[in-house]
Design an enzyme around this catalytic site. Structure first.
Site, PDB file in Angstrom:
ATOM      1  N   TRP A 312       0.803  -1.256  -0.071  1.00 20.24           N
ATOM      2  CA  TRP A 312      -0.108  -0.122   0.062  1.00 20.24           C
ATOM      3  C   TRP A 312       1.056   1.491  -0.172  1.00 20.24           C
ATOM      4  O   TRP A 312       0.548   2.267  -0.531  1.00 20.24           O
ATOM      5  CB  TRP A 312      -0.956  -0.133   1.166  1.00 20.24           C
ATOM      6  N   HIS A 313       1.911   1.337   0.625  1.00 23.07           N
ATOM      7  CA  HIS A 313       3.072   2.202   0.913  1.00 23.07           C
ATOM      8  C   HIS A 313       3.505   2.742  -0.671  1.00 23.07           C
ATOM      9  O   HIS A 313       4.261   3.719  -0.464  1.00 23.07           O
ATOM     10  CB  HIS A 313       3.685   2.081   1.954  1.00 23.07           C
ATOM     11  N   GLY A 314       3.609   1.880  -1.469  1.00 19.29           N
ATOM     12  CA  GLY A 314       4.030   2.078  -2.850  1.00 19.29           C
ATOM     13  C   GLY A 314       4.326   1.003  -3.656  1.00 19.29           C
ATOM     14  O   GLY A 314       4.475  -0.131  -3.107  1.00 19.29           O
TER      15      GLY A 314
END
Lengths: 495, 366
Positions: A312-314
Site C-alpha cells: 500500500w505504501h508504494g
C-alpha cells in the site's frame, strides 16, 4: 496543494474559512466540497475528473445497494475501486517485473499517480462495505457524500476516516469558537512539526543517502534522520488534518500516539498510522477469518495483511519487503518474543523496538537501485568503516536538532499540552459553578465573590494567552521557514 | 473566554489573508539583489496553464517570492538555523572569522566531466603546438583556507584534481597554486570573506607564479574600490552583514583600452561599485569576448571564468593584446577565432571546481 505552502496558508485556507463561516448553513457543505475540489485540482488538474468519477460511482453504488442485488453491487464496487487503484498505482510495477522476468518489452504507462488515491480509495471501500453490511445507510446527498471522499484536510495524507466516523457531522455540525480555536492550535502544531522539524532533518537523510556508501556513524545518523523525518512529517500531516477538521467542527480519528515510545513492535503498530492499521484489521484481517480459524490460518491472514500493508505504501519491492519484515517481527512477537521479553528492563524493550523500526525505515527509504537497502544496512554495520570526518561534521551540525527531535517524539510535550487544556476546561466550568454558587451562598458579600472570580479569570486568561501565543508562534515560524526552504518534499506521492 | 478564542482565531485568519493578498498585490520586483537571483513572476492565466498545472506552480513560487519582508524573514530563519548549530546554509559553509565558503565536496565534483574537459584542452594544445599553453585552475577558498572551515567540514581534494590535470595535459604547463596561496594567506587576505572570488592579493599570487616572478607588474599597487562588498556567498546565507569585504583595484597604465564584444569599454566599471554585485567592477562582469589592449608585447588568449576578471589587470603591462573568451557566453567558434588571430600564449584560467563541472568547455568542439 499541500498544507505546507504559503498559498495554502495565506490564500486558500483563510478564504475557505471566511466563506464557510459567512455563508448560510445550507451552503456550508457545498463550500467545503467546492474548495476541496479546487484544493485537489491545484496539484492534479486532470485527476480531479477521476475524483469526480469516483465520487459519482460510489454514490450510485450506495444507493443501488438499497435497491437489492446487494452482493452484485458490492462486488462491482470493490472491483471498480480497487481497479482504479491498481491501474494507476501498480500497472507499471507489474509491467516492469514481467519485462524483467520474461524479457518481454511491454511499454510502460508512465502515469503520474493521482495524489491521495490510496487514501480515498480506502475511504470509498469502507463506505460501500459498511453500507453492504448495513452498518450505515447510504448517503443521498451528493454534496455531503462528495465531501466525505474529497474533504481537503484528510484527502492527501490521511487519516483514513471511516464513513461512520463522520456520518453525523456531514449532516449537521455545531460550529463553536472553541472548536475553531482548538482546531487552529492543533493545525499550527502539525504545521510546525512538518516545516520546522521534518523538513530540517529530512535534508540530512537526503544528503547522506545521495552521497553513496558511507561509514557506520554517518549511515546511522542518516537512518536516524529519516526515522525522525517520516514521523514528524506524517504525524504533522495528521495533526494538521485533525486540526483543520476541527476548525470546521469535524472530529477525525487520531492517527499517531507517540509510536517511538513503544516497547514492542506490536505496540509500535498500535501507535503508528492507527487509521491504516484499523482499516486493514476491519476490512481485510477479520473478513479473512482473523484468528478464529486456527493458528495456521491466522498466520496466513497476517502474512496477507502485512504484504498488503507494505505494498500500500508504494509500488516497489522495498515496500513489500518492508511489510514482510514487519510480518516476521510481529509473528515472532505473537509466538514467543513478547512472552520472553516480559521480564526485560524497559530500556532494553525500547532499544529493541527502535532498532528494528530504524532498520525498517532503511528498507522503506532506500529505493535507489544503485544503492539498495541491503547495501545501506551493510554500511550501517561498518562495511565502510565506522567513523569519518563527515560523520563528525554531521554530528556537530545536527546534535541540538536531534535533541529537540528526541524530546518532541516522547509524550512529554503532549502531556504538558493536555495539562494546560485540562486546566483551561476545568477553570471554565469551575468558574461557572463557583460564580453561581458564590452568588447563591454569599448574597451580599459581593467583595469576596469578585476577588475569587478575578483570580480564576486571571489564571484562565493567562493559559489562554499562552495558547494564542503558541499558535501564532508556530504558524509564524513555519511561514518564516517556508520562505527560505527550497526543500519541502511531499513524502506521500507514492502512497 | 470563547469570545477571546473567536477573536484571536479570526484575527489570525485575517492576518494570514492580509499577508497573502499583500504578496499577490504588492508591486512586482523582478530581481533580488541581495540573493543575486531572479524572482519568480506571476504567471498569466491561460487554459493550458490551468490544465497542466503550470499556472498553479508558477503562482505558488511567485507568492512565496513576493511575501512581505521576505528577505528579512529568510535572514531570521538562517539565524535560527545557525543558533541551532548549523554550519552550512544554502550551499555555503559558515566558517571562522566571518569567512563563508562554497560547500563543494568530493561528491560535488564530476570527475568524468573534469577528465573530458581536460582532454578538450589537451586536444586544443595538440593542434597549436607553437603556442604556449598555461593552465591555471584555482582551488576554491575552502581548499586553501582549511583552518577557517567549520570543524570537520570537508571540501574536495584540490591536489588530487591538479595531479590529474598534470597527467592529462602533457604539453601544457599546469600551474599549482595551492601552496603559494596557502603561504600568502598567512600574511594577507587572498580570498574574500563573503564572495567566492580571490582578492587582488590572491590574483597577484597567481600572476607571480604564472610569470615566475619575471612579469612586468613588479609590485602590487592598488586603488581603493569599495569596502561594502557583500558577495555571492553572502547571497546564499543572507546573514552576518557585519562582515563586509574590501575590493581594491590594481593600478594600471592610463592608455589601456578595452573592447567588449566589439564595443568600447573600460577595465574598471566603477558604477558597478554602487550595485550589489561589486565584483563586476572588473570589466563589468562576464562577457563572451573581451579584448584588452595593453602596453606590453605579444598576444594572449584567455579561456576563463570570472576568476580571470580580477586577474587580467596585471597582464596589461606584459601583453599588447589580451583576448578573453568566456565559453559560457561566447557564441562563436573558438577554433575559427584562433585561426583568424595569432597568439603567443593561451591561458586557461578557471576556479578548479567550476572548470570540473562546466559543460560549456564542450563548445571548443574538440
Amino acid at each position: 496543494m499541500v498544507f505546507s505552502s504559503i498559498l495554502f496558508l495565506c490564500i486558500f485556507l483563510p478564504i475557505t474559512i471566511v466563506l464557510y463561516y459567512t455563508l448560510p448553513k445550507q451552503c456550508k457543505n457545498a463550500v467545503l466540497l467546492f474548495s476541496s475540489l479546487i484544493f485537489y485540482a491545484w496539484g492534479e488538474p486532470k485527476y480531479v475528473l477521476l475524483m469526480i468519477l469516483s465520487i459519482s460511482a460510489n454514490y450510485l453504488f450506495g444507493i443501488l445497494m438499497e435497491k437489492g442485488r446487494r452482493k452484485a453491487v458490492l462486488v462491482t464496487a470493490v472491483v471498480f475501486n480497487l481497479g482504479l487503484l491498481a491501474f494507476f498505482k501498480y500497472t507499471d510495477f507489474f509491467i516492469i517485473n514481467i519485462n524483467n522476468l520474461t524479457g518481454a518489452d511491454i511499454l510502460l504507462l508512465k502515469l503520474a499517480l493521482p495524489i491521495g488515491i490510496s487514501f480515498y480509495t480506502f475511504q470509498t471501500l469502507s463506505y460501500v462495505i459498511d453500507v453492504y453490511k448495513g452498518k450505515v445507510s447510504p448517503q443521498r446527498n451528493i454534496a455531503a457524500f462528495g465531501m466525505y471522499i474529497s474533504f481537503f484536510p484528510q484527502l492527501i495524507a490521511g487519516p483514513i476516516v471511516r464513513y461512520s466516523d463522520i456520518e453525523g457531522s456531514l449532516k449537521s455540525r455545531n460550529e463553536s469558537a472553541e472548536n475553531f480555536f482548538n482546531g487552529m492550535m492543533r493545525f499550527s502544531c502539525g504545521l510546525a512539526k512538518k516545516v520546522l522539524l521534518a523538513n530540517s532533518i529530512g535534508l540530512l537523510f537526503d544528503e547522506i543517502y545521495s552521497g553513496g556508501r558511507a561509514d557506520a556513524l554517518t549511515s546511522f545518523i542518516g537512518a536516524l534522520a529519516f526515522t525522525f523525518q517520516i514521523y514528524y512529517d506524517f504525524s504533522g500531516y495528521s495533526d494538521m488534518a485533525i486540526g483543520l477538521g476541527k476548525m470546521f467542527s469535524f472530529t477525525f480519528p487520531e492517527n499517531f500516539n507517540h509510536p517511538y515510545e513503544a516497547e514492542s513492535i506490536t505496540e509500535f503498530w498500535r501507535r503508528w498510522h492507527i487509521s491504516l492499521g484499523s482499516w486493514f484489521r476491519e476490512y481485510v484481517y477479520i473478513p479473512l477469518g482473523g484468528n478464529r480459524l486456527g493458528k495456521g490460518r491466522q498466520i496466513l491472514n497476517l502474512l496477507i495483511v502485512w504484504a498488503l500493508t507494505g505494498f500500500w505504501h508504494g509500488a516497489n519491492w522495498n515496500f513489500l519487503i518492508w511489510g514482510l519484515f514487519y510480518f516476521v517481527l510481529l509473528l515472532a512477537e505473537k509466538l514467543f518474543l513478547l512472552k520472553a521479553m516480559k521480564k526485560c528492563p524497559k530500556v532494553l524493550k525500547h532499544a529493541y523496538t527502535l532498532f528494528f523500526v530504524l532498520l525498517g525505515w532503511v528498507i522503506f527509504a532506500c529505493d535507489k537501485e544503485s544503492f539498495p537497502f541491503t547495501e545501506y544496512i551493510k554500511c550501517l554495520f561498518g562495511a565502510n568503516g565506522f567513523i569519518s570526518e563527515d560523520s563528525l561534521y554531521y554530528l556537530n551540525n545536527y546534535l541540538p536538532l536531534f535533541v529537540i527531535l528526541t524530546i518532541g517524539a516522547t509524550s512529554l510535550p503532549a502531556k504538558i499540552g493536555k495539562k494546560i487544556k485540562g486546566l483551561l476546561e476545568k477553570e471554565d466550568c469551575n468558574c461557572g459553578i463557583n460564580g453561581r454558587s458564590m452568588a447563591a451562598l454569599t448574597g451580599n458579600f459581593k467583595n469576596k465573590k469578585n476577588s475569587t472570580t478575578t483570580t480564576l479569570t486571571r489564571k484562565r486568561s493567562f493559559l489562554l494567552a499562552l495558547c494564542i501565543i503558541y499558535t501564532c508562534t508556530m504558524i509564524g515560524f513555519s511561514i518564516v521557514f517556508l520562505l527560505g526552504d527550497t526543500y519541502n518534499p511531499f513524502l506521500y506521492f507514492r502512497f | 473566554m470563547n469570545r477571546i478564542r473567536l477573536i484571536s482565531g479570526l484575527a489570525i485568519t485575517v492576518l494570514l489573508l492580509f499577508l497573502g493578498l499583500a504578496s499577490l498585490l504588492a508591486p512586482q520586483k523582478d530581481y533580488s539583489e541581495n540573493e543575486n537571483r531572479n524572482l519568480a513572476s506571476f504567471p498569466k492565466i491561460s487554459l493550458s496553464g490551468l490544465a497542466d498545472g503550470s499556472f498553479m506552480k508558477g503562482l505558488e513560487c511567485a507568492i512565496t517570492d513576493h511575501f512581505p519582508l521576505r528577505e528579512k524573514l529568510v535572514l531570521t530563519r538562517n539565524r535560527i538555523k545557525m543558533a541551532l548549530g548549523h554550519k552550512d546554509i544554502g550551499g555555503a559553509y559558515i566558517g571562522k572569522n566571518g569567512y563563508l565558503f562554497e560547500k563543494v565536496t568530493e561528491k560535488d565534483i564530476n570527475t568524468d566531466l573534469y577528465k573530458k574537459n581536460l582532454k578538450r584542452i589537451h586536444s586544443l594544445s595538440e593542434e597549436y603546438k607553437n603556442i604556449r599553453f598555461n593552465v591555471m585552475l584555482v582551488p576554491s577558498s575552502g581548499a586553501i583556507l582549511k583552518e577557517m572551515l567549520p570543524s570537520h567540514a570537508q571540501v574536495y581534494n584540490a591536489e588530487a584534481l591538479l595531479s590529474l590535470a598534470e597527467e592529462e595535459l602533457k604539453d601544457c604547463r599546469v600551474i599549482h597554486l595551492t601552496s603559494p596561496l596557502e603561504q600568502a594567506a598567512e600574511s594577507m587576505q587572498v580570498f574574500y570573506k563573503t564572495d567566492h572570488h580571490w582578492t587582488e592579493n590572491g590574483a597577484y599570487v597567481g600572476y607571480w607564479i604564472l610569470t615566475n616572478g619575471e612579469g612586468a607588474y613588479k609590485t602590487l599597487k592598488t586603488l581603493p574600490g569599495s569596502d561594502e562588498l557583500l558577495g555571492t556567498l553572502y547571497s546564499k546565507v543572507l546573514t552576518n552583514p557585519d562582515t563586509k569585504d574590501t575590493i581594491n583595484l590594481p593600478v594600471v597604465e592610463k592608455d589601456v583600452k578595452v573592447k567588449i564584444n566589439g564595443k568600447d569599454a573600460s577595465l574598471y566599471c566603477k558604477e558597478k561599485l554602487e550595485e550589489k554585485d561589486k565584483y563586476a567592477v572588473f570589466l563589468g562582469g562576464n562577457h563572451g569576448l573581451a579584448e584588452i589592449f595593453g602596453t606590453g608585447k605579444g598576444n594572449i588568449l584567455i579561456l576563463k571564468d570570472s576568476f580571470a576578471n580580477g586577474f587580467v589587470p596585471f597582464l596589461t603591462k606584459d601583453y599588447a593584446k589580451i583576448t578573453m573568451i568566456d565559453l559560457r557566453f561566447y557564441s562563436g567558434s573558438v577554433k575559427t577565432y584562433m585561426a583568424e588571430n595569432s597568439f603567443d600564449d593561451v591561458l586557461v584560467l578557471y576556479e578548479l571546481n567550476n572548470f570540473a563541472n562546466d559543460t560549456n568547455i564542450a563548445k571548443l568542439g574538440l
